[in-house]
Design a protein around this motif. Sequence first.
Motif, PDB file in Angstrom:
ATOM      1  N   TRP A   1      21.181 -30.327  74.158  1.00 24.50           N
ATOM      2  CA  TRP A   1      21.516 -29.766  75.329  1.00 24.50           C
ATOM      3  C   TRP A   1      22.670 -30.128  75.621  1.00 24.50           C
ATOM      4  O   TRP A   1      24.031 -30.414  74.466  1.00 24.50           O
ATOM      5  N   GLY A   2      23.255 -28.846  76.246  1.00 29.05           N
ATOM      6  CA  GLY A   2      24.669 -28.619  76.439  1.00 29.05           C
ATOM      7  C   GLY A   2      24.968 -27.921  78.100  1.00 29.05           C
ATOM      8  O   GLY A   2      24.213 -28.350  78.649  1.00 29.05           O
ATOM      9  N   GLY A   3      25.724 -27.104  77.779  1.00 30.76           N
ATOM     10  CA  GLY A   3      26.313 -26.438  78.832  1.00 30.76           C
ATOM     11  C   GLY A   3      26.889 -25.051  78.913  1.00 30.76           C
ATOM     12  O   GLY A   3      27.128 -24.765  78.062  1.00 30.76           O
TER      13      GLY A   3
ATOM     14  N   ARG B   1      35.602 -26.626  81.010  1.00 32.37           N
ATOM     15  CA  ARG B   1      35.459 -25.874  79.810  1.00 32.37           C
ATOM     16  C   ARG B   1      33.791 -25.711  79.689  1.00 32.37           C
ATOM     17  O   ARG B   1      33.154 -24.646  79.511  1.00 32.37           O
ATOM     18  N   TRP B   2      32.924 -26.744  80.488  1.00 32.73           N
ATOM     19  CA  TRP B   2      31.796 -26.410  80.349  1.00 32.73           C
ATOM     20  C   TRP B   2      31.039 -26.900  81.557  1.00 32.73           C
ATOM     21  O   TRP B   2      31.055 -27.774  82.947  1.00 32.73           O
ATOM     22  N   GLU B   3      30.091 -26.279  81.753  1.00 35.51           N
ATOM     23  CA  GLU B   3      29.144 -26.207  83.291  1.00 35.51           C
ATOM     24  C   GLU B   3      27.822 -26.791  82.913  1.00 35.51           C
ATOM     25  O   GLU B   3      27.474 -26.727  82.625  1.00 35.51           O
ATOM     26  N   GLN B   4      27.239 -27.637  83.700  1.00 32.70           N
ATOM     27  CA  GLN B   4      26.661 -27.944  83.930  1.00 32.70           C
ATOM     28  C   GLN B   4      25.270 -26.637  83.789  1.00 32.70           C
ATOM     29  O   GLN B   4      25.267 -26.106  84.606  1.00 32.70           O
ATOM     30  N   CYS B   5      24.256 -26.717  83.250  1.00 32.21           N
ATOM     31  CA  CYS B   5      23.005 -25.757  83.174  1.00 32.21           C
ATOM     32  C   CYS B   5      21.875 -26.187  84.236  1.00 32.21           C
ATOM     33  O   CYS B   5      22.133 -27.848  84.894  1.00 32.21           O
TER      34      CYS B   5
ATOM     35  N   PHE C   1      32.094 -34.182  76.006  1.00 33.07           N
ATOM     36  CA  PHE C   1      32.352 -32.439  75.286  1.00 33.07           C
ATOM     37  C   PHE C   1      33.975 -32.793  75.018  1.00 33.07           C
ATOM     38  O   PHE C   1      34.456 -32.521  75.539  1.00 33.07           O
ATOM     39  N   SER C   2      33.340 -31.825  73.251  1.00 30.86           N
ATOM     40  CA  SER C   2      35.011 -31.676  73.223  1.00 30.86           C
ATOM     41  C   SER C   2      35.255 -30.771  72.656  1.00 30.86           C
ATOM     42  O   SER C   2      33.809 -29.657  71.546  1.00 30.86           O
ATOM     43  N   ILE C   3      36.518 -30.048  72.788  1.00 32.46           N
ATOM     44  CA  ILE C   3      36.493 -28.673  71.516  1.00 32.46           C
ATOM     45  C   ILE C   3      36.566 -29.209  69.953  1.00 32.46           C
ATOM     46  O   ILE C   3      37.097 -30.184  69.965  1.00 32.46           O
TER      47      ILE C   3
END
Length: 387
Positions: free
Chosen positions: A238-240, A255-259, A333-335
């Motif tokens: 699961w990610g974005g 950095r990341w948007e929710q899907c 999440f982080s880079i």
Amino acid sequence: MIRKLSFLALTAIMSLGMNAQEINPYVSFVQGQTTSPFDYLTLKLKQYNVVSLGEDHWVKDHMQFLADYLEHVASDTTFHIDALAWESGNSIDQKKADTLMMSKTFREDLALQILRNAPDTYGWPYKEAVEDIKALWRYNRRQGKFTRLLLLDPPYMLQLLDGDKYEYTLSRDQSTANKISAYVGSNRKVLYYAGSSHTMRQFHASYNSKSGMYNVQATAGKILSVLYPNRVFTIKLWGGLMGSNGYIPTMNDSRWEQCGDGLADKAFQSNGNRPVGFDIAGSPFANILISDFFHFQYSEQMLNKSNGSPFRAEETLGDRIDGIIFFRAVNDFSIPHIEPKIFDDIFIKRINKRTKGEVQTHNDVYQYIKKGHPTLADECDKYIRIK
């Protein structure tokens, strides 16, 4: 029939300002799942010859999940992973990878060379990627059986990157599918770790304006599922979406948007963000439209049935994947961390050639990465020396 929600779940829903009727199906389903991510992945590896683990690039947490899992199962002798199929390496380095896996001590020099030859202008220069390879080496040592780091990219990719003459053989995905299918044919087990755009059952297509037709290629995930419909299982970590800092342009700086519409993420949140792995068949997740999940609209050209287009407005997430592993909220999440040892003088010269002289120094390579992927800006800034 939807079962009643717990008081805590209802409280969380109200605090998030959500409509209970709207979120009920996701919350109810997520609350009913009890299998931990590691146990879920192990279960699928025991059941199938190939388990695809689709990750999102430039997310440290996804790379760490793989390393942590390999450490977790290293002493489990009830099953054995015969190969970790690895997107970020070229098949010209297969002998190096085999030597590394059989070495009595971890050969970081070989791991770095493998990552230099990954299919990106500046390789795959992340400490977490080195840790993934090291975790597989430790898995080999503890299992007492050989597990191959199976490098997937065809040789011409390096020639293409370096601006040399090359002969196109197979697409990256077809090459990947061929390498993995050899393991299925001999009844061995493969953990296929790659970007979700390769592991999912889908088509890549580009429109040819001259012919008025689409050029279509199947992903490795699609090819393998057609060849071995009962021996391949596809999981998405699961990610974005990568936002304006990656593949998907947006108007914000996240950095990341929710899907999708975020309801699934809110369901995980209402469940305390408890890590879990689950099949999506028969769940609300399976019915999410691909266009909604990835925030795009189909053009008339894409939905035209006479130009070879593989796109379908009704395509759902259930058409592309079989399972989901959720282990951390997207907002947490982080880079990844950059491994500066990858950028030796020889590799800097290759990058210089690849960028037509734009990258001449170590400072330049970090500026180049930062320009292409601002999501990595904080990490790049650590290594940029002020003149």
